[in-house]
Design an enzyme around this catalytic site. Structure first.
Site, PDB file in Angstrom:
ATOM      1  N   GLU A 178      17.112 -35.634  52.658  1.00  0.00           N
ATOM      2  CA  GLU A 178      18.506 -35.191  52.769  1.00  0.00           C
ATOM      3  C   GLU A 178      18.583 -33.722  53.178  1.00  0.00           C
ATOM      4  O   GLU A 178      17.575 -33.019  53.235  1.00  0.00           O
ATOM      5  CB  GLU A 178      19.215 -35.448  51.429  1.00  0.00           C
ATOM      6  CG  GLU A 178      19.248 -36.942  51.102  1.00  0.00           C
ATOM      7  CD  GLU A 178      19.932 -37.261  49.784  1.00  0.00           C
ATOM      8  OE1 GLU A 178      20.222 -36.337  48.998  1.00  0.00           O
ATOM      9  OE2 GLU A 178      20.163 -38.457  49.553  1.00  0.00           O
ATOM     10  N   GLU A 229      13.626 -45.363  55.928  1.00  0.00           N
ATOM     11  CA  GLU A 229      13.091 -46.248  56.972  1.00  0.00           C
ATOM     12  C   GLU A 229      12.730 -45.483  58.252  1.00  0.00           C
ATOM     13  O   GLU A 229      11.645 -45.686  58.798  1.00  0.00           O
ATOM     14  CB  GLU A 229      14.080 -47.374  57.243  1.00  0.00           C
ATOM     15  CG  GLU A 229      14.301 -48.315  56.052  1.00  0.00           C
ATOM     16  CD  GLU A 229      15.418 -47.902  55.100  1.00  0.00           C
ATOM     17  OE1 GLU A 229      15.714 -46.688  54.992  1.00  0.00           O
ATOM     18  OE2 GLU A 229      16.007 -48.786  54.471  1.00  0.00           O
TER      19      GLU A 229
HETATM   20  N1  THU Z   1      19.129 -44.495  52.037  1.00  0.00           N
HETATM   21  C1  THU Z   1      17.911 -44.837  52.584  1.00  0.00           C
HETATM   22  O1  THU Z   1      16.963 -44.040  52.567  1.00  0.00           O
HETATM   23  N2  THU Z   1      17.785 -46.067  53.135  1.00  0.00           N
HETATM   24  C2  THU Z   1      18.786 -46.995  53.172  1.00  0.00           C
HETATM   25  O2  THU Z   1      18.658 -47.994  53.862  1.00  0.00           O
HETATM   26  C3  THU Z   1      20.000 -46.785  52.361  1.00  0.00           C
HETATM   27  C4  THU Z   1      20.281 -45.362  52.028  1.00  0.00           C
HETATM   28  C5  THU Z   1      19.280 -43.135  51.481  1.00  0.00           C
HETATM   29  C6  THU Z   1      20.139 -42.240  52.327  1.00  0.00           C
HETATM   30  C7  THU Z   1      20.585 -41.221  51.290  1.00  0.00           C
HETATM   31  O3  THU Z   1      19.587 -40.201  51.218  1.00  0.00           O
HETATM   32  C8  THU Z   1      20.588 -41.985  49.978  1.00  0.00           C
HETATM   33  O4  THU Z   1      19.890 -43.190  50.228  1.00  0.00           O
HETATM   34  C9  THU Z   1      21.979 -42.334  49.473  1.00  0.00           C
HETATM   35  O5  THU Z   1      22.730 -42.951  50.457  1.00  0.00           O
END
Ligand code: THU
Length: 130
Positions: A43, A54
């Site tokens: 993030e 992913e």
């Molecule tokens: N997130 C992922 O890493 N993969 C997904 O397929 C769903 C969401 C992460 C993005 C963000 O850092 C956190 O989960 C909350 O949305």
């Protein structure tokens, strides 16, 4: 054997940089070269600049020499069976086939197996772009 992929995804989740959502996610790809490539969500203080677990794993696969996703596992410590988001489905599809298996996990192992086509039916495809 999918348990090694589960363990790789769970290990990758420990590297998540998720101070804003506090929602760590891990992903692991078994690629066509036989290697496992992993990723976590990363993030950013400028929220839209962060990205999912992913694409981190896909980037590692490409830079490591893998070309195709043979199977993939995804895990989130706060959500059992965390499904890849819509954008991630499109990104995974670029390197997968309709039958490629995606394993959704809980804290102890693979809990649900889905194919790429089940995750992203009627996906964007056109011969115009190749
Ligand atoms: N997130 C992922 O890493 N993969 C997904 O397929 C769903 C969401 C992460 C993005 C963000 O850092 C956190 O989960 C909350 O949305």
């Amino acid at each position: 054997m999918s348990h090694d992929l589960f363990e790789a995804a769970r290990g990758a989740m420990q590297f998540a940089h998720a101070p804003y959502s506090k929602f760590p996610v891990g992903a692991a790809i078994r690629a066509d070269d036989g290697k496992i490539y992993t990723g976590a969500n990363i993030e950013n203080l400028s929220f839209p600049q962060g990205w999912c677990a992913e694409p981190t794993a896909i980037g590692c696969m490409i830079m490591g020499g893998g070309k195709k996703i043979v199977e993939m596992a995804v895990i989130a410590e706060k959500l059992a069976l965390c499904p890849p988001c819509g954008g991630c489905r499109q990104k995974i599809a670029e390197f997968a086939n309709a039958g490629t298996k995606i394993y959704l996990c809980d804290e102890v192992g693979v809990k649900k197996t889905m194919t790429m086509d089940e995750l992203l039916p009627f996906s964007f495809k056109t011969e115009i772009l190749g």
